[in-house]
Write a protein that holds these residues in place. Structure first.
Motif, PDB file in Angstrom:
ATOM      1  N   GLN A 132      92.516 -12.618 148.209  1.00 23.73           N
ATOM      2  CA  GLN A 132      91.294 -13.426 148.170  1.00 23.73           C
ATOM      3  C   GLN A 132      91.499 -14.831 148.751  1.00 23.73           C
ATOM      4  O   GLN A 132      90.638 -15.322 149.491  1.00 23.73           O
ATOM      5  CB  GLN A 132      90.766 -13.499 146.728  1.00 23.73           C
ATOM      6  CG  GLN A 132      89.391 -14.147 146.588  1.00 23.73           C
ATOM      7  CD  GLN A 132      89.481 -15.663 146.462  1.00 23.73           C
ATOM      8  OE1 GLN A 132      90.513 -16.204 146.071  1.00 23.73           O
ATOM      9  NE2 GLN A 132      88.400 -16.354 146.820  1.00 23.73           N
ATOM     10  N   TYR A 137      87.267  -8.076 143.816  1.00 23.18           N
ATOM     11  CA  TYR A 137      87.134  -9.528 143.732  1.00 23.18           C
ATOM     12  C   TYR A 137      86.737 -10.128 145.082  1.00 23.18           C
ATOM     13  O   TYR A 137      85.938 -11.076 145.151  1.00 23.18           O
ATOM     14  CB  TYR A 137      88.445 -10.149 143.252  1.00 23.18           C
ATOM     15  CG  TYR A 137      88.781  -9.836 141.811  1.00 23.18           C
ATOM     16  CD1 TYR A 137      87.849 -10.055 140.800  1.00 23.18           C
ATOM     17  CD2 TYR A 137      90.019  -9.304 141.458  1.00 23.18           C
ATOM     18  CE1 TYR A 137      88.147  -9.758 139.477  1.00 23.18           C
ATOM     19  CE2 TYR A 137      90.322  -9.019 140.139  1.00 23.18           C
ATOM     20  CZ  TYR A 137      89.384  -9.243 139.152  1.00 23.18           C
ATOM     21  OH  TYR A 137      89.680  -8.951 137.846  1.00 23.18           O
ATOM     22  N   GLU A 191      91.669  -5.768 143.682  1.00 20.46           N
ATOM     23  CA  GLU A 191      91.706  -6.938 144.556  1.00 20.46           C
ATOM     24  C   GLU A 191      90.531  -6.929 145.518  1.00 20.46           C
ATOM     25  O   GLU A 191      89.906  -7.958 145.776  1.00 20.46           O
ATOM     26  CB  GLU A 191      93.037  -6.967 145.322  1.00 20.46           C
ATOM     27  CG  GLU A 191      93.256  -8.206 146.161  1.00 20.46           C
ATOM     28  CD  GLU A 191      93.639  -9.427 145.333  1.00 20.46           C
ATOM     29  OE1 GLU A 191      93.750 -10.519 145.922  1.00 20.46           O
ATOM     30  OE2 GLU A 191      93.797  -9.299 144.106  1.00 20.46           O
ATOM     31  N   PHE A 243      95.104 -11.556 142.973  1.00 23.89           N
ATOM     32  CA  PHE A 243      94.582 -12.694 143.735  1.00 23.89           C
ATOM     33  C   PHE A 243      95.557 -13.175 144.805  1.00 23.89           C
ATOM     34  O   PHE A 243      95.844 -14.368 144.915  1.00 23.89           O
ATOM     35  CB  PHE A 243      94.214 -13.849 142.795  1.00 23.89           C
ATOM     36  CG  PHE A 243      92.823 -13.733 142.230  1.00 23.89           C
ATOM     37  CD1 PHE A 243      91.704 -14.010 143.005  1.00 23.89           C
ATOM     38  CD2 PHE A 243      92.636 -13.323 140.926  1.00 23.89           C
ATOM     39  CE1 PHE A 243      90.428 -13.883 142.482  1.00 23.89           C
ATOM     40  CE2 PHE A 243      91.366 -13.183 140.391  1.00 23.89           C
ATOM     41  CZ  PHE A 243      90.241 -13.462 141.167  1.00 23.89           C
ATOM     42  N   THR A 244      96.088 -12.241 145.605  1.00 20.86           N
ATOM     43  CA  THR A 244      96.906 -12.640 146.754  1.00 20.86           C
ATOM     44  C   THR A 244      96.142 -12.500 148.064  1.00 20.86           C
ATOM     45  O   THR A 244      96.478 -13.156 149.045  1.00 20.86           O
ATOM     46  CB  THR A 244      98.203 -11.808 146.832  1.00 20.86           C
ATOM     47  OG1 THR A 244      97.880 -10.435 146.642  1.00 20.86           O
ATOM     48  CG2 THR A 244      99.201 -12.256 145.797  1.00 20.86           C
ATOM     49  N   GLY A 274      88.419 -12.528 136.398  1.00 21.64           N
ATOM     50  CA  GLY A 274      89.701 -12.215 137.027  1.00 21.64           C
ATOM     51  C   GLY A 274      90.685 -13.370 136.942  1.00 21.64           C
ATOM     52  O   GLY A 274      91.882 -13.167 136.779  1.00 21.64           O
ATOM     53  N   THR A 275      90.161 -14.609 137.002  1.00 23.53           N
ATOM     54  CA  THR A 275      91.066 -15.762 137.004  1.00 23.53           C
ATOM     55  C   THR A 275      91.726 -15.998 135.660  1.00 23.53           C
ATOM     56  O   THR A 275      92.753 -16.687 135.580  1.00 23.53           O
ATOM     57  CB  THR A 275      90.313 -17.044 137.409  1.00 23.53           C
ATOM     58  OG1 THR A 275      89.292 -17.316 136.436  1.00 23.53           O
ATOM     59  CG2 THR A 275      89.703 -16.902 138.782  1.00 23.53           C
ATOM     60  N   LEU A 321      84.396 -12.953 139.059  1.00 23.79           N
ATOM     61  CA  LEU A 321      85.489 -13.714 139.660  1.00 23.79           C
ATOM     62  C   LEU A 321      86.186 -14.564 138.603  1.00 23.79           C
ATOM     63  O   LEU A 321      87.418 -14.630 138.541  1.00 23.79           O
ATOM     64  CB  LEU A 321      84.965 -14.617 140.780  1.00 23.79           C
ATOM     65  CG  LEU A 321      84.801 -13.977 142.160  1.00 23.79           C
ATOM     66  CD1 LEU A 321      84.190 -14.972 143.133  1.00 23.79           C
ATOM     67  CD2 LEU A 321      86.142 -13.497 142.695  1.00 23.79           C
ATOM     68  N   TYR A 366      83.382 -12.341 145.970  1.00 21.34           N
ATOM     69  CA  TYR A 366      83.468 -13.631 146.653  1.00 21.34           C
ATOM     70  C   TYR A 366      82.599 -13.630 147.917  1.00 21.34           C
ATOM     71  O   TYR A 366      81.850 -14.582 148.167  1.00 21.34           O
ATOM     72  CB  TYR A 366      84.922 -13.946 146.998  1.00 21.34           C
ATOM     73  CG  TYR A 366      85.081 -15.148 147.893  1.00 21.34           C
ATOM     74  CD1 TYR A 366      84.966 -16.439 147.390  1.00 21.34           C
ATOM     75  CD2 TYR A 366      85.329 -14.993 149.256  1.00 21.34           C
ATOM     76  CE1 TYR A 366      85.091 -17.555 148.205  1.00 21.34           C
ATOM     77  CE2 TYR A 366      85.456 -16.099 150.086  1.00 21.34           C
ATOM     78  CZ  TYR A 366      85.335 -17.372 149.556  1.00 21.34           C
ATOM     79  OH  TYR A 366      85.452 -18.467 150.381  1.00 21.34           O
TER      80      TYR A 366
END
Length: 415
Positions: free
Chosen positions: A306, A269, A266, A303-304, A252-253, A249, A273
């Motif tokens: 999550q 991820y 996506e 990350f839209t 990815g950030t 995670l 989580y």
């Protein structure tokens, strides 16, 4: 040149005004009149319709010839682009005038049902022979002879006057509609420009905050990877799994803000989580995934999804003592992808839901969608997909919430 934007006469003109003009025209000239649309259907009432024509049309064959003559004359008037004077099959003088705006034929004006001097009438075209012999019907002959004789120049001038007025009114109506359409497009364009500007500002703010971070994120996930390997060596597989998920995670950030990912990435991820959350909450939240494999190579801003899953858990399910269920559906319908994130958590009252749908909600008590959640997701997806992106939120207090996202399927180019 024919217009590519079809208009209908009754939609671009005030028929009450046309009726008033037509009635006054007939009173002043003695001519009958009717205004029809492009299919030949009247859009107003007949004015000064003669008793002779009314009787003629009682005979089916004569009525058919009247309609055929009018249709032929209408086509001839369109071809000429001006009023066309002719004789109907019963010998009366009629006029057909087209209403044409921007190259599009909207309808026509049919006027006449009068007589002229014999020499003038003989010079006019007559498309077909009469179906009834007037001399064999005394009543019909009397009605014919009662019709007024009007000089040709008055017929021509009257027809031209009505033609000019009707076309002017139609043209003004079409111009009004076009202007309204342009204003609407300009408003949509301004809204889109504003949304893009807001998104760009949000992205710049996020980049600045990332630069201001005092801890290097690479250091964090490298450290977590080391802890993960240590847990594996010490025979703690569950710990190793959680630490690995957290490291992924974090990895990815640190990818570039605004970068495009595939739905497959996506979803990966999201799974990382969920693994962490289910472990922390001791599996009190059940997760159901319904994923269409055909859409996983489609692109989506990173990350839209999550944040929406996180909102569903934190504000919808985590506060529910008995836990609950989270369902994620990603389905493809031809060229469209539909994403649904649904929970049976606390839900939200109607007023809060209305605020959310207007992207005004900044609450953090019982609503899923904080400003950092739906606002950010909506703007990024709208910026990426434009007007092809649609969304909706359905929620009922104490029953749950469902977020629906619809956007075009675009296969992500692999570099």
């Amino acid at each position: 040149m024919i217009s590519k934007h079809p208009f209908h006469l009754q939609n671009v003109v005030d028929t009450r005004v046309l009726q008033e003009i037509q009635d006054r025209f007939s009173e002043a000239t003695g001519l009958a009149a009717i205004i029809v649309d492009y299919q030949g259907k009247p859009i107003v009432r007949y004015s000064n319709f003669s008793a002779f024509c009314a009787r003629v049309r009682q005979d089916p064959m004569s009525r058919s010839r009247c309609e055929q003559t009018d249709a032929h004359a209408g086509l001839e008037a369109v071809r000429r682009g001006r009023p066309f004077i002719y004789r109907c099959h019963m010998g009366l003088v009629d006029v057909s005038a087209p209403i044409v705006v921007n190259g599009q034929y909207l309808g026509g004006i049919m006027t006449g049902q009068v007589r002229m001097e014999k020499k003038d009438m003989d010079s006019l075209e007559q498309f077909m022979q009469p179906a009834i012999d007037i001399d064999q019907d005394p009543t019909l002959k009397r009605l014919y002879e009662s019709i007024a004789i009007i000089p040709r120049h008055k017929v021509e001038a009257s027809a031209q006057l009505l033609y000019v007025m009707a076309n002017y009114i139609a043209e003004k109506g079409v111009m009004t509609i076009i202007q309204e359409q342009l204003n609407e497009k300009n408003m949509r364009l301004m809204e889109e420009i504003k949304a893009r500007a807001e998104l760009e500002k949000a992205l710049k703010d996020a980049e600045l905050k990332a630069l201001q971070s005092q801890i290097n994120p690479h250091f964090l996930f490298n450290t977590l990877n080391a802890v993960s390997r240590l847990a594996l060596l010490e025979n703690a597989p569950k710990t190793q799994e959680i630490v690995f998920a957290l490291a992924e995670l974090l990895r990815g950030t640190v990818r570039k803000i605004g970068q495009v990912a595939t739905l497959r990435e996506e979803l990966t991820y999201i799974k990382h989580y969920l693994l962490i959350i289910q472990t922390r909450l001791r599996d009190t939240i059940q997760v159901e995934l319904n994923i269409d494999e055909d859409c996983l190579d489609g692109e989506i801003p990173l990350f839209t999804l999550q944040p929406l899953v996180e909102n569903a858990i934190v504000h919808g399910l985590e506060r529910k003592e008995e836990g609950g269920r989270l369902t994620i559906r990603i389905l493809r319908n031809e060229e469209t992808v539909r994403v649904e994130i649904e929970d049976n958590g606390l839900g939200m009252p109607p007023k809060v839901l209305e605020e959310v749908l207007q992207l005004e909600s900044k609450r953090s008590d019982r609503t899923h969608l904080t400003g950092l959640g739906m606002n950010s997701v909506y703007k990024r997806l709208q910026y990426h997909f434009g007007s092809e992106f649609h969304w909706n939120v359905e929620s009922r207090l104490d029953e749950g919430t469902k977020i629906i996202l619809v956007f075009p399927y675009r296969a992500k180019e692999m570099k």
